[in-house]
Structures are given as C-alpha cells and as structure tokens.
Write an enzyme that holds these catalytic residues in place. Structure first.
Site, PDB file in Angstrom:
ATOM      1  N   ARG A  70      32.821  59.719  -0.224  1.00 35.12           N
ATOM      2  CA  ARG A  70      32.831  60.977   0.535  1.00 35.12           C
ATOM      3  C   ARG A  70      33.908  60.953   1.609  1.00 35.12           C
ATOM      4  NH1 ARG A  70      28.254  61.887   3.510  1.00 35.12           N
ATOM      5  NH2 ARG A  70      28.812  64.080   3.632  1.00 35.12           N
ATOM      6  N   LYS A 134      23.201  50.399   3.254  1.00 35.89           N
ATOM      7  CA  LYS A 134      23.475  51.350   2.174  1.00 35.89           C
ATOM      8  C   LYS A 134      23.410  50.657   0.814  1.00 35.89           C
ATOM      9  CE  LYS A 134      26.783  54.898   0.885  1.00 35.89           C
ATOM     10  NZ  LYS A 134      27.620  55.954   1.422  1.00 35.89           N
ATOM     11  N   ARG A 269      22.377  58.452  17.400  1.00 37.61           N
ATOM     12  CA  ARG A 269      22.834  58.167  18.773  1.00 37.61           C
ATOM     13  C   ARG A 269      22.021  57.016  19.354  1.00 37.61           C
ATOM     14  NH1 ARG A 269      21.947  64.032  20.838  1.00 37.61           N
ATOM     15  NH2 ARG A 269      22.373  63.208  22.900  1.00 37.61           N
TER      16      ARG A 269
HETATM   17  C1  BTN Z   1      29.791  57.833  -0.861  1.00 34.65           C
HETATM   18  O1  BTN Z   1      30.827  57.846  -0.185  1.00 34.65           O
HETATM   19  O2  BTN Z   1      28.729  57.409  -0.413  1.00 34.65           O
HETATM   20  C2  BTN Z   1      29.819  58.358  -2.267  1.00 34.65           C
HETATM   21  C3  BTN Z   1      30.213  57.288  -3.241  1.00 34.65           C
HETATM   22  C4  BTN Z   1      30.216  57.738  -4.682  1.00 34.65           C
HETATM   23  C5  BTN Z   1      30.763  56.669  -5.594  1.00 34.65           C
HETATM   24  C6  BTN Z   1      30.625  57.029  -7.044  1.00 34.65           C
HETATM   25  S1  BTN Z   1      30.930  55.648  -8.091  1.00 34.65           S
HETATM   26  C7  BTN Z   1      30.943  56.695  -9.487  1.00 34.65           C
HETATM   27  C8  BTN Z   1      31.641  57.971  -9.087  1.00 34.65           C
HETATM   28  N1  BTN Z   1      33.079  57.859  -9.293  1.00 34.65           N
HETATM   29  C9  BTN Z   1      33.756  57.851  -8.135  1.00 34.65           C
HETATM   30  O3  BTN Z   1      34.995  57.745  -8.028  1.00 34.65           O
HETATM   31  N2  BTN Z   1      32.901  57.996  -7.112  1.00 34.65           N
HETATM   32  C10 BTN Z   1      31.535  58.129  -7.557  1.00 34.65           C
END
Ligand code: BTN
Length: 271
Positions: A70, A134, A269
């Site tokens: 993201r 995570k 926070r």
């Molecule tokens: C995040 O930032 O938390 C989202 C991560 C999403 C990763 C997955 S792996 C499979 C799919 N292909 C990608 O390039 N990204 C998503």
C-alpha cells in the site's frame, strides 16, 4: 516449534484446484501458479481482457521481485516462504467498492482461523496483525476500463520468513509458522482463502459491507485507541470507535464531534 531450516511445503496447483471445486466454486476459476513474477497484482491486471473469465481468476507466485504494498511501498517475501495471492473481480461501478478491502480482511481471517491460526486482529483499513505484529496485508488495485471496474485483490501472507529476509520489512512482523509452531501447508491455506474470498465477494456484491460489519468490529484492533489518521490534507486525531456500514473508520474527535474516514493511514498515538 518449526526448525528454521525446515523447507516450506510447495504450493500444489492441482490440489488447490480440487479443493476449490470441492468448496463449491462453480465454475472453478482459472488458477496460474508462477515460480517468479514482479507482482501477481500487476500480472493479473494485465490479463483482465484475455480469454479466461476475470471474475474469480487467481494468480499465485512463489516469489515476487517487485511485490507491491500500500501507499507505494514494496512487499517483501522469501522464495517459497509466503502466500502471494491475487484474485480478479469485476464491479459495475466504483461506488460498489466501498468496504471491499474490509470484506477481504474478514475472508482472510476466516481462512486463517480454519487453518488453526487464532488471535489475528484487523487494523483498519486492511492489515492483519497478531499480537501487534503484521502477518498479512491486502492491496486492492482498480482499473476503470469502459463503464465497468476491474479490480485485483492482492494478499500477501507471511508464512515462514527468516530474520534475514525480514530485515527489509519496516515494521514489526510475524509469520504463520511462528504463530502456530508448526509447518504450514500453504496449498491448504491458499485453498481456504480462495473459497472464503469467492463466497465473501459474492455476498458483498449482493449486500455490500453491512453483513460483515459485526464480524469486522469483533476483530477491530484499534477500537477505543487514540489514533491519528494521515494521508488527507491534514492529520485527523481522535478515538477509534468502530467502522460504519460502508466500511469507513469512525472517530470521536478530541472536541467531541464524530468523524468518518474513508481512506488513510492510521497510527496509534502514544499519549
Ligand atoms: C500492504 O502493504 O500491506 C499490502 C501488501 C500486499 C502484498 C500482496 S502480495 C500479492 C499481491 N501482489 C503484489 O504485488 N502485492 C500483493
């Protein structure tokens, strides 16, 4: 415990297909399992016009060289140590997408629970954490072609990363092997994920986010916490108080007013 040199079980595409058919997926979606790709999301988005139905189409990879996360971040994996999963879907209009990534979080949590992974919490809008670390992330990417709206739902699950590989991850992380203390059958987890996601998307298409709201709130990591939401024109501070029927984050602001965030990055926070 899992020995750190225990090789992860390979993803088996035939077993995955059989499990999906058994789970009631009709017609069974096209599944592509790639040894290596830049990004399963990019790969699948580029194929939204080809001969296989895009709705429900699945792409998995053993390794991504440029996994997308993201907000322009990357997504780190070790070959064979993750589930790197993308599913295509088509909506009639972008307005139908509100709450989609939260529904995906619920489906993913159900699949993990069915795989014996309990205690996973949801952090708005779409992170999955276990004890503050995570374990999985969701990236929904949209292409508005013609009047319809093609969507790729990307899911990355840490299954067995080692400390060396995890060094590149810029936040506390964990993986399914550490949580469960056993070797994870990635085919079985991917099959449950596919089945739950297909069912959840069909329901979401008909009824929107509201049937998922209670289940999402039961796993809400932020509820009652003082948070800051960034990503808009200015940061917004308040106490997280659940999600709305459309999937917005509800906040009680410091001046007592109520506020709904449609998008953004949330941090807890300290004071
Ligand atoms: C995040 O930032 O938390 C989202 C991560 C999403 C990763 C997955 S792996 C499979 C799919 N292909 C990608 O390039 N990204 C998503």
């Amino acid at each position: 415990m899992v020995a750190s040199d225990t090789p992860p079980l390979q993803i088996d595409p035939l077993r995955l297909e059989k499990a999906l058919a058994k789970g009631g997926a009709a017609p069974p979606p096209r599944i592509d399992l790639l040894e290596r790709v830049d990004s399963t999301n990019r790969w699948l988005l580029a194929r939204r016009q080809d001969k296989y139905p895009f709705r429900g189409r699945i792409c998995l990879a053993e390794h991504q060289s440029a996994g997308r996360g993201r907000r322009g971040r990357g997504w780190v994996d070790l070959p064979g140590g993750s589930i790197l999963f993308s599913m295509g879907w088509v909506f009639n209009h972008p307005s139908e997408l509100s709450g989609l990534s939260l529904v995906v979080g619920v489906a993913l949590k159900r699949a993990l629970e069915e795989s014996g992974i309990d205690g996973v919490e949801l952090k708005w809008p779409n992170d999955l954490l276990h004890r503050g670390q995570k374990v999985a992330g969701i990236l929904v990417e949209i292409d508005n072609d013609n009047e319809r709206c093609s969507v790729v739902i990307g899911i990355g699950i840490n299954v067995m990363l080692d400390k060396r590989g995890g060094m590149e991850i810029d936040q506390p992380w964990t993986d399914l092997s550490t949580i469960s203390g056993r070797v994870i059958d990635r085919t079985a987890v991917a099959a449950r994920l596919s089945t739950h996601l297909l069912r959840a998307l069909e329901q979401f298409e008909q009824q929107g986010f509201s049937p998922f709201q209670i289940e999402w709130e039961e796993a809400d990591l932020l509820r009652g916490q003082r948070v800051e939401v960034t990503g808009g024109t200015h940061p917004i501070r308040g106490v997280a108080s659940g999600v709305s029927e459309e999937g917005s984050l509800k906040l009680q602001l410091d001046d007592g007013t109520r506020y709904r965030c449609l998008a953004g990055e949330v941090s807890v926070r300290k004071s």
